[in-house]
Every structure is written in C-alpha cells, then in structure tokens.
Enzyme design. Structure first.
Site, short mmCIF file in Angstrom:
data_model
loop_
_atom_site.label_atom_id
_atom_site.label_comp_id
_atom_site.label_asym_id
_atom_site.label_seq_id
_atom_site.Cartn_x
_atom_site.Cartn_y
_atom_site.Cartn_z
N THR A 207 0.83 -1.22 -0.06
CA THR A 207 -0.03 0.00 -0.02
C THR A 207 0.88 1.19 0.22
OG1 THR A 207 -1.76 1.16 1.36
CG2 THR A 207 -0.21 0.09 2.52
N ARG A 236 6.15 0.68 2.37
CA ARG A 236 6.83 1.68 2.97
C ARG A 236 6.95 1.42 4.48
NH1 ARG A 236 8.35 2.99 -1.44
NH2 ARG A 236 8.01 4.85 -2.36
N ASP A 259 11.39 -5.35 2.92
CA ASP A 259 12.27 -4.77 1.88
C ASP A 259 12.36 -3.05 2.45
OD1 ASP A 259 13.92 -4.42 -0.59
OD2 ASP A 259 12.19 -3.16 -1.20
N GLU A 264 14.65 4.12 8.15
CA GLU A 264 15.38 3.82 6.92
C GLU A 264 16.31 4.75 6.44
OE1 GLU A 264 13.98 2.93 2.33
OE2 GLU A 264 13.04 1.54 4.14
N HIS A 283 15.60 -2.04 0.70
CA HIS A 283 14.77 -1.32 -0.15
C HIS A 283 15.18 -1.51 -1.66
CE1 HIS A 283 12.03 2.39 -0.36
NE2 HIS A 283 11.82 1.50 -1.41
N GLY A 286 12.43 -1.97 -6.50
CA GLY A 286 12.40 -1.78 -7.73
C GLY A 286 13.72 -1.57 -8.22
#
Length: 320
Positions: A207, A236, A259, A264, A283, A286
C-alpha cells in the site's frame, strides 16, 4: 511548443538521466540533467517539468521545489509520492503530480515472491549454514496451500497476485482503499481487516504511505494475525510500527520479510537487524535491470504528451 522556437524560450525539463539516453523524447523542450547534486543545472524558476531523482530521499527531492515558480509537472520515478509531499506546499496551484505506475510492478512483485519463498523455505539459515559448512536439511513450509492477504491492491498488488497464481495458494484475499470486484474476486476495504487477518498465513503490504496507512500495522493488526504467520512489507517502512513488530518477532509468534523499514536506512545497532525470524533487504524492490527501460519509456511518453499539450498519465494529484 514547436521546434522553431529559440532555445532560450524552450521550457526546461530536469531529469536524472541524460537526454541522449532516452529514445523518443520530443523536440521543443530543453533537457537538463540533475540527479540530486549540490549544483543545479540551471535556474529552477525556468523548470517546467521536474523528474525527481530516484531513491535520493526527501531532502534531495524537495530541495529545488521552493524555487520552481514555473513548474507545471512533478514526475516521480517511484510508485509512492511520500518523499515529495513535504515540499508540495511550496509549489504553485495547478501543478500536476505524477507517479511511476507501470515502472516497478514487475520488479517489486518478483522481490515479493522471493521474500516469501526465501522466508518460508529457510534460505537465511541455508546461507549461514553454507558459511559454516553445515548441511542444514529439514522440513520447511511451502507456499502451496497457504492463504495470502494482499493489503494494497493497486497495480503492484495486482502484479503480485499474477505471480502467486502458479503457486497453488489456498486463497488470495485483497484489500484496498475502495471496495470493488475484479476478475479474480472481490477487493475489500481496510475496515474488513479484522475479519481477514486471522485467516491469513501470509500478509503482503503493498500500500502507499499516506495518513490512512501510516502505522496501519500496529499491535492490534499484528495480534490479529495467526501464530506463525509471515508479514511481508514491500510498501513503506512507516506502514508498520517497528516497536510492535519487534515485540512479535522476539516472542517467536510471527515472522517477517522486510524490504522497507522504519527508520530507513536501518542504522547499525538497531534491534531489528538481529531479531529472530526476520529477513531484511535494503529497499531494492524497484532497483533491478527492469527499472531503466521502463522509466525511460515512461518519461518519453509523458514528455511527448506534455509537449503536445495532451493529458498526462499517472496524475495522482493536481495542487490547489
């Protein structure tokens, strides 16, 4: 906008890619390379189309916004827009904010499946065993016959379900902001989570981060998950309350594959690094070879529409 205009009159486009590396860019625009460096490539006031540097954080993303008095479009290269939201109040009314829908679905869905399979099948233990020359055979859970809940059923959530299809899951349930019906079945709302969570062996978070999802996964959410369930976060870090998750991990009741984290990057010494039953990736949902070709195609298309004064794709907000 035509190619007959003087170059000094052309609208500036700031991009974190060199223009000659993108096929199909339209004429009639002046392309400036900026990937978050200290020095700007030109006067920000002349920028009409701002492509936000990728994965450089909120500080870089918003730094030029206050001076971009003539900007018309802010285009992120991420599915989320939370990293630019702190600076949107600095922009003039009418600016269109666009996200990168279509760029990250394949990579993020791939990582989601990798995290699930690695966690269920004990890959972290195998890696440690290989380091110590230990043969750690055993009996491990399978993804087959598991009930999966996807929280955040947009384009990424849908792409995740596409890749779950061959794995013979017992059930896939879906949750999004609005209820609807898809070809695969119903999409529930967040209000339905208390009824769905107790039945979910695996909960996938995909989300966006916004006021309705900030801290969504807190103590009550986690307590509703069954013993032994796996939480996978490719959304996130702020969607999950880290302290509540740590409590469940340290008790041994739940497992997690993350991830993204809060904070962070996860700092050295943070207890989440060494919590039991957690797999952490930095992270990279992508950050694959699939990113650049898709990002370049997105920008070529968006800028062609911009130059032709046609409606843009992926407009998530027009500023008041």
């Amino acid at each position: 906008m035509t190619s007959t205009r003087r170059s000094t009159d052309l609208p500036d486009v700031w991009m974190p890619f060199e223009a000659d590396g993108i096929e199909g860019l339209p004429e009639g625009l002046r392309y400036r390379f900026w990937d978050g460096g200290q020095d700007y490539p030109a006067d920000p006031a002349h920028c009409a189309f701002y492509v936000v540097p990728y994965m450089k954080g909120p500080e870089v993303a918003v730094r030029p916004l206050g001076a971009m008095s003539g900007v018309q479009v802010v285009q992120t290269l991420s599915a989320g827009i939370d990293h630019v939201e702190p600076g949107l109040g600095l922009l003039p009314a009418g600016v269109r904010l666009c996200n990168a829908k279509g760029v990250h679905e394949a990579s993020t869905a791939e990582l989601t499946l990798a995290l699930i399979l690695a966690s269920l099948r004990g890959f972290p233990g195998f890696v440690h065993g290989q380091d110590g020359e230990e043969w750690r055979s055993g009996f491990y859970p399978a993804l087959a016959d598991k009930s999966v809940l996807i929280v955040g059923y947009g384009s990424i959530g849908s792409a995740i379900e596409d890749r779950l299809a061959p794995f013979e899951c017992a059930r896939v349930a879906r949750v999004a902001r609005s209820a609807r019906t898809t070809a695969r079945g119903p999409v529930h709302t967040l209000d339905d989570l208390p009824a769905l969570l107790p039945e979910a062996d695996i909960v996938i978070l995909s989300t966006p981060l916004n006021p309705s999802t900030q801290g969504l996964v807190g103590a009550d959410f986690l307590a509703a998950m069954p013993d032994g369930a796996l939480l996978v976060n490719v959304a996130r870090g702020g969607v999950v309350e880290t302290k509540a998750l740590l409590s469940e991990l340290e008790s041994g009741r739940l497992r997690a594959a993350l991830d993204v984290t809060d904070p962070e990057p996860l700092p050295s010494g943070h207890p989440l690094w060494h919590a039991p039953n957690v797999l952490i990736t930095p992270h990279v949902g992508g950050s694959t070879s699939a990113f650049l070709p898709r990002a370049r195609r997105l920008l070529a298309g968006q800028l062609s529409r911009f130059a032709a004064e046609e409606p843009l794709h992926n407009v998530v907000r027009t500023l008041d």
